[in-house]
Scaffold this motif. Sequence first.
Motif, short mmCIF file in Angstrom:
data_model
loop_
_atom_site.label_atom_id
_atom_site.label_comp_id
_atom_site.label_asym_id
_atom_site.label_seq_id
_atom_site.Cartn_x
_atom_site.Cartn_y
_atom_site.Cartn_z
N GLY A 1 0.84 -1.19 -0.08
CA GLY A 1 0.08 0.08 0.09
C GLY A 1 0.88 1.35 -0.11
N GLY A 2 1.81 1.05 0.75
CA GLY A 2 2.75 2.35 0.87
C GLY A 2 3.51 2.68 -0.35
N LEU A 3 3.85 1.64 -1.04
CA LEU A 3 4.38 1.60 -2.58
C LEU A 3 3.51 2.38 -3.49
CD1 LEU A 3 7.23 0.74 -3.35
CD2 LEU A 3 6.09 -1.23 -4.51
N ILE A 4 2.26 1.88 -3.45
CA ILE A 4 1.48 2.35 -4.25
C ILE A 4 0.95 3.99 -4.15
CG2 ILE A 4 -1.01 2.21 -5.13
CD1 ILE A 4 -0.96 -0.68 -4.61
N LEU A 5 1.09 4.10 -2.59
CA LEU A 5 0.87 5.54 -2.39
C LEU A 5 2.05 6.39 -2.39
CD1 LEU A 5 -2.11 5.09 -0.06
CD2 LEU A 5 -2.15 5.64 -2.22
N PRO B 1 3.49 8.35 -4.46
CA PRO B 1 3.46 9.76 -4.88
C PRO B 1 2.49 10.77 -3.93
CG PRO B 1 3.06 8.43 -6.67
CD PRO B 1 3.14 7.42 -5.23
N ALA B 2 1.37 9.93 -3.49
CA ALA B 2 0.38 10.72 -2.57
C ALA B 2 1.05 11.16 -1.33
CB ALA B 2 -0.94 9.80 -2.27
N PHE B 3 1.89 10.43 -0.62
CA PHE B 3 2.73 10.76 0.62
C PHE B 3 3.78 11.81 0.15
CE2 PHE B 3 1.64 6.39 2.11
CZ PHE B 3 0.55 6.42 2.78
N GLU C 1 3.37 14.09 -1.87
CA GLU C 1 2.69 15.41 -1.97
C GLU C 1 2.45 15.90 -0.55
OE1 GLU C 1 -0.15 14.34 -5.60
OE2 GLU C 1 -1.16 14.90 -3.84
N LEU C 2 2.20 14.83 0.32
CA LEU C 2 1.58 15.43 1.71
C LEU C 2 3.05 15.96 2.50
CD1 LEU C 2 -0.98 14.95 3.41
CD2 LEU C 2 0.06 13.08 4.45
N ARG D 1 3.66 19.42 1.77
CA ARG D 1 2.80 20.32 2.32
C ARG D 1 3.11 20.56 3.58
NH1 ARG D 1 -3.57 19.44 -0.06
NH2 ARG D 1 -3.77 21.55 -0.34
#
Lengths: 367, 367
Positions: free
Chosen positions: A282-286, A288-290, A292-293, A296
């Motif tokens: 899950g961490g690998l898939i996400l 790019p989202a992390f 971005e976070l 911020r």
Amino acid sequence: MSQSPAHASDDEALASSSGPPCIALDAFGSDQCPGPEVDGAVAAAKAGIHVILVGDRTKIEAELSRHAGWDGLPVAIHHASEVITMEDSPAKAVRSRPDASMPVCFDLVRKGQAHAALSAGNSGAMLACGLFKYKRIKGVDRPALVTSLPTREGWVSLLDVGANVDCRPVNLVQFAVMGAVYAGFKHGVATPRVGLLSNGSEQTKGTELTRTVHGLLAEATLEGLEYVGYVEGTDTMSGEVDVVVTDGFTGNVALKIAEATGRLIGHWLKGALRGGPRRALGGLILRPAFAELRQRLDPEAYGAAPLLGVDGLAFICHGGSSGFAIATALEFATRSVDEALTPRITKALAVHADLLAAAKRAEPARS
Amino acid sequence: MSQSPAHASDDEALASSSGPPCIALDAFGSDQCPGPEVDGAVAAAKAGIHVILVGDRTKIEAELSRHAGWDGLPVAIHHASEVITMEDSPAKAVRSRPDASMPVCFDLVRKGQAHAALSAGNSGAMLACGLFKYKRIKGVDRPALVTSLPTREGWVSLLDVGANVDCRPVNLVQFAVMGAVYAGFKHGVATPRVGLLSNGSEQTKGTELTRTVHGLLAEATLEGLEYVGYVEGTDTMSGEVDVVVTDGFTGNVALKIAEATGRLIGHWLKGALRGGPRRALGGLILRPAFAELRQRLDPEAYGAAPLLGVDGLAFICHGGSSGFAIATALEFATRSVDEALTPRITKALAVHADLLAAAKRAEPARS
């Protein structure tokens, strides 16, 4: 003054009152100095920003030599033999070490050889430099440090975040006027909504200081800003206000608690992704989202905090600033020169002269 | 006093000084009252906790009737005709409405019919009830509200978070002593490390108030706690201190800024998972991890804030408390009776009588 060896640009030639804005950068401010300062100066100069690196010439040149082709960039060195550290007592250090890199930046601005001073060093010493070298804008009792925090969709400017711990009503009223100019300038807000930080939204809440300031702002005729009353900590980052005004003690605590909370959640989030292969996937898939976070949440991305209320431009960066953070700050300092931040503040204070006079007469808050 | 219809338990029978602890719960405190209060009371009673629901009998019974078999549980009703709202002026409301559900909870404790008062209502009114009905513990100038925030691995107890906005040195010294007892009681810390919240770790930082308190605590012989000096906002949740002491204005702002930051990050995290099917999949895989994180971030999970320094037990819950939060608070209140929280605080204050006397003589801080 020019002690430049053949390969270093001449800072007198670089900066002139008619030429492009030039920023005097204290090369010995940050925790890792002068690496981040030199990296930042080179990166900014590649984007056309003019920078004078101030500090020990030999050490600065050694850092610069790692950047091929730097001598074709608008970067100059101005030698300064001493430094002011984080441990120094601000006013004493500035008085006793006039040749330190930080005060020399302000001298360059005073002499017209630069247009703004920038440092990632001792913020108390920056305040002392601003007061001693630039003097205060007419009508200003005490300058303030302002920084912007993220909200759901935008930004909120918080001041004072550390320049004045013990404030009087007139200080907070001035912060409101200056903060509104800043929010308009930095984030393009047309009529900034200004709130007063309190421990509750009801008028009976707050301290003697906040109640006095609330009375003054609520009854005043304000131009270019809207006073919305008390805001609680909970509402600070909700997006309902553009400026939050408070004393430098509370503002500093608020800023650092927000940072601490962000770091703590980042730590937990990392830990939550370590609970076995499913979570790792899950961490690998996400990823790019992390990323971005993380960006911020990164206090560095919020750039330099200007010192508002002194008659000249001064910007303070985080002690832990990277080269990227320094470059961003140099860019913002340049825009502040180009778009006349100080004259805008001077004008707003003049427009509210009656309010400021009334605030000066108001009883100081006892605690 | 007993106006119980046949199916409601008798609160006089429920609570006796020799029997199990019994909590007087203001059924009309929370934003959604009395639903969460009744749900919480029923849940706690199922775990063997004795509760008296205080407030409008008809409305409480209507809520209770949704819970089959509640009349076999250790839950009683004590009728109170009025309520105190969030908008009420605390001291005035408590004085003019003696029959309101909140002050009646304190009356029940005073008469020995309950052992602790609990409300999710107006915290200023709770403070007023504590002062008027319980009186202060000997040596206490002003009581404090304490709450615990999460750190990387544990907890930090923060006080005052809103009872006293304008503090004198003696208040903060008392908060240090009481906070240490609380951290030991709540989180099992043997010798709590106590820090004083400031805008920097150097001794030259802080306000006149913090510098006075720092001088007193640094020179005192302390028992059962270790004073570690100034802590910045950044260090508050790092796990390096167990107790952070500050005035009620700064503490309230700090607590609410931490909450606001947590909410903001939660909002961003949700948004980050909405960027297309790949992210939605990642979010699905990590659902259990995010649920864990949400629970850690949930201010409700941190339970009730006790009012320390009054001679009796009083607990304040978040206005937005759920039934689960109320049940958790009832459980903690029961443990506080069982394990003698108030006598422990009384004893610690007596042990530090010399320090408190010196703090009382210390100059009040001017700001």
